[in-house]
Design a protein around this motif. Structure first.
Motif, short mmCIF file in Angstrom:
data_model
loop_
_atom_site.label_atom_id
_atom_site.label_comp_id
_atom_site.label_asym_id
_atom_site.label_seq_id
_atom_site.Cartn_x
_atom_site.Cartn_y
_atom_site.Cartn_z
N ALA A 96 0.83 -1.20 0.00
CA ALA A 96 0.00 0.00 0.00
C ALA A 96 0.87 1.26 0.00
O ALA A 96 0.56 2.24 -0.67
N TRP A 97 1.98 1.22 0.74
CA TRP A 97 2.91 2.35 0.76
C TRP A 97 3.58 2.52 -0.60
O TRP A 97 3.77 3.65 -1.07
N VAL A 98 3.93 1.42 -1.25
CA VAL A 98 4.55 1.49 -2.58
C VAL A 98 3.60 2.14 -3.58
O VAL A 98 4.00 2.99 -4.39
N LYS A 99 2.33 1.75 -3.53
CA LYS A 99 1.33 2.33 -4.43
C LYS A 99 1.19 3.83 -4.20
O LYS A 99 1.11 4.62 -5.15
N CYS A 100 1.12 4.23 -2.93
CA CYS A 100 1.00 5.66 -2.60
C CYS A 100 2.18 6.44 -3.15
O CYS A 100 2.02 7.47 -3.80
N MET A 101 3.40 5.92 -2.88
CA MET A 101 4.59 6.64 -3.32
C MET A 101 4.66 6.69 -4.83
O MET A 101 5.16 7.66 -5.41
N GLY A 102 4.14 5.67 -5.51
CA GLY A 102 4.09 5.69 -6.97
C GLY A 102 3.25 6.85 -7.48
O GLY A 102 3.64 7.54 -8.44
N LEU A 103 2.11 7.07 -6.85
CA LEU A 103 1.25 8.20 -7.23
C LEU A 103 1.95 9.53 -7.00
O LEU A 103 1.95 10.42 -7.86
N TRP A 104 2.57 9.67 -5.82
CA TRP A 104 3.25 10.93 -5.50
C TRP A 104 4.44 11.16 -6.42
O TRP A 104 4.73 12.30 -6.79
N ALA A 105 5.14 10.09 -6.81
CA ALA A 105 6.31 10.23 -7.68
C ALA A 105 5.92 10.75 -9.06
O ALA A 105 6.64 11.57 -9.65
N ILE A 106 4.80 10.29 -9.58
CA ILE A 106 4.32 10.78 -10.89
C ILE A 106 4.02 12.27 -10.82
O ILE A 106 4.37 13.04 -11.72
N LEU A 107 3.39 12.69 -9.73
CA LEU A 107 3.08 14.11 -9.56
C LEU A 107 4.37 14.93 -9.43
O LEU A 107 4.48 16.02 -10.01
#
Length: 462
Positions: free
Chosen positions: A185-196
């Motif tokens: 779940a943390w990996v998914k969140c950071m993936g979203l933030w990284a794209i932004l």
């Protein structure tokens, strides 16, 4: 015409927004690192707090060294995009990827986990973050020499940076719950933030141009100033040290509050769901609101005086919190007061660094944008690393149990240590800011310094 306007006068609104967007990108990642990464390592991966603290402290030493190296690299960068600006383009993808790698810790033995954390943490902070944030910071001094415009850029930078922290810190824990409340779940969140973050860096690169051109600086670049003279010029710049301390303690404050508050909410308020996000969101929104008000009174009171007044308010607000530290409602009220006091330093610290660049040129006849920002960044990173190491060492010394289990019972000694860190660290931080602010006198000298520099440069001298 546009180039002359941005060099000598007003910077367009969209360019200010784009510049602020660069720190949105930086703080999406830095917010996660300074606030939630330790919590993730201890309570979702199960790495001991002392191991995490040791890795971060050692890494910060490497990180500080990388700032110095990057300062020399930026000073010698020549491209069609300029000196600082191209690094936003070159490092955007590596920066985004490195942030995701922080959260992909393998489930192996303790040594391999610690090694993985050390490598990925340094790849993200020592290499990628430094290669983005340092040239980004020095870019403002290359966009304009107008102190007021630099202050406005600082306001947009820090004000918008808070939205990066809000995105990363406030929304992460609730989103982690939605995504399954586990490591993935943390990996998914950071993936979203990284794209932004990637998108914001590109926006900043496209809009922000290096427009400051000084003929004497070009001569300086061609002469290859010796390293010894460069370092001596920085070391003898007294206001560099003052602003370094202010910038460092601004970051230490964010690190301490962001790191220890999740533990405080979980073990003192007995809530690991919404209380931390609420406190962090409220504090950040108040800081943003007051940051954008600060320019309205800047000319009347001055940057230094506003920082001093703010530190007094921050001290007073946190002192009130100590009257009832187990009440969430009281904590929320006093957090608002403390945030009002925190805002002026956040608003003007980067504008003050720009003023230090001009003071250094006036005093030493060297213009050192990248080196001064690099030196200040060294202090912030080492300060944050020491703060993280101290907190995790104290927690470990008092028996904190790191575990992925949801119902771990912490010893009372560990909970008391967590409570004391949150209670008393802000007093030390803002007391130091108050003392340094009282000693800072560059605001009074700045107009005459700029007049003398203008006369020198008319004659082709620094």
């Amino acid at each position: 015409m546009k180039k002359e306007t941005e060099t000598a006068g007003r910077i367009p609104f969209l360019t200010r927004v784009a510049y602020g967007g660069g720190d949105v990108a930086c703080n999406i990642v830095f917010g996660m690192i300074s606030a939630l990464l330790i919590f993730f390592y201890t309570d979702y991966v199960g790495v001991s707090a002392v191991t995490v603290g040791t890795v971060m402290l050692i890494s910060r030493v490497f990180d500080g060294f990388s700032d110095v190296v990057m300062g020399f690299i930026v000073a010698r960068t020549k491209s069609k995009y300029g000196q600082s600006r191209p690094w936003l383009l070159w490092m955007a993808i590596p920066f985004a990827l490195s942030a995701v790698l922080l959260f992909t810790v393998p489930h192996t033995d303790g040594f391999l986990q610690a090694l993985y954390i050390f490598v990925t943490y340094n790849f993200c902070t020592t290499v990628c973050y430094t290669a983005v944030n340092l040239p980004y910071g020095s870019l403002s001094a290359m966009m304009t020499r107008d102190s007021h415009e630099r202050d406005i850029l600082s306001v947009f930078r820090v004000g918008m940076a808070q939205f990066g922290k809000i995105i990363a810190v406030t929304f992460t824990l609730p989103l982690v719950k939605v995504f399954g409340d586990d490591q993935m779940a943390w990996v998914k969140c950071m993936g979203l933030w990284a794209i932004l973050a990637f998108a914001m860096l590109l926006f900043c690169f496209v809009r922000c141009k290096e427009t400051v051109e000084i003929e004497a600086v070009k001569k300086q670049e061609n002469q290859h100033v010796p390293v010894g003279r460069t370092l001596k010029a920085i070391a003898t710049n007294q206001y560099f040290w003052a602003v370094l301390i202010l910038w460092m303690f601004q970051n230490v404050s964010q690190t301490v509050i962001g790191t220890i508050l999740p533990y405080y909410c979980k073990y003192v308020f007995h809530n690991d769901d919404w209380m931390y996000s609420t406190l962090y969101l409220v504090e950040t929104l108040v800081i943003v609101f007051v940051i954008f008000l600060c320019p309205l009174v800047r000319d009347r009171l001055g940057k230094r005086n506003l920082v001093v007044i703010g530190s007094v308010i921050a001290l007073g607000g946190h002192a009130l919190f100590l009257l009832n530290p187990t009440s969430f409602t009281w904590c929320l009220i006093t957090t608002v007061i403390r945030a009002i006091g925190e805002a002026p330093l956040n608003a003007f610290v980067f504008g003050m660094i720009g003023d230090v660049v001009e003071f250094g040129q006036w005093k030493t006849h060297l213009r050192q944008e990248s080196f001064i920002f690099a030196g200040g960044s060294v202090g912030t990173k080492i300060g944050s690393g020491v703060a993280s190491a101290c907190m995790t060492s104290i927690m470990s010394a008092f028996g904190y149990i790191s575990s992925t289990a949801q119902n771990v019972v912490q010893p009372e000694s560990a909970i008391t240590a967590i409570a004391n860190i949150y209670k008393f660290s802000p007093i030390l931080i803002w007391g130091t800011v108050l003392i340094v602010g009282l000693l800072y006198q560059l605001d009074k000298k700045y107009p005459s310094i700029m007049q003398e520099l203008a006369a020198r440069e008319m004659c082709g001298e620094l």
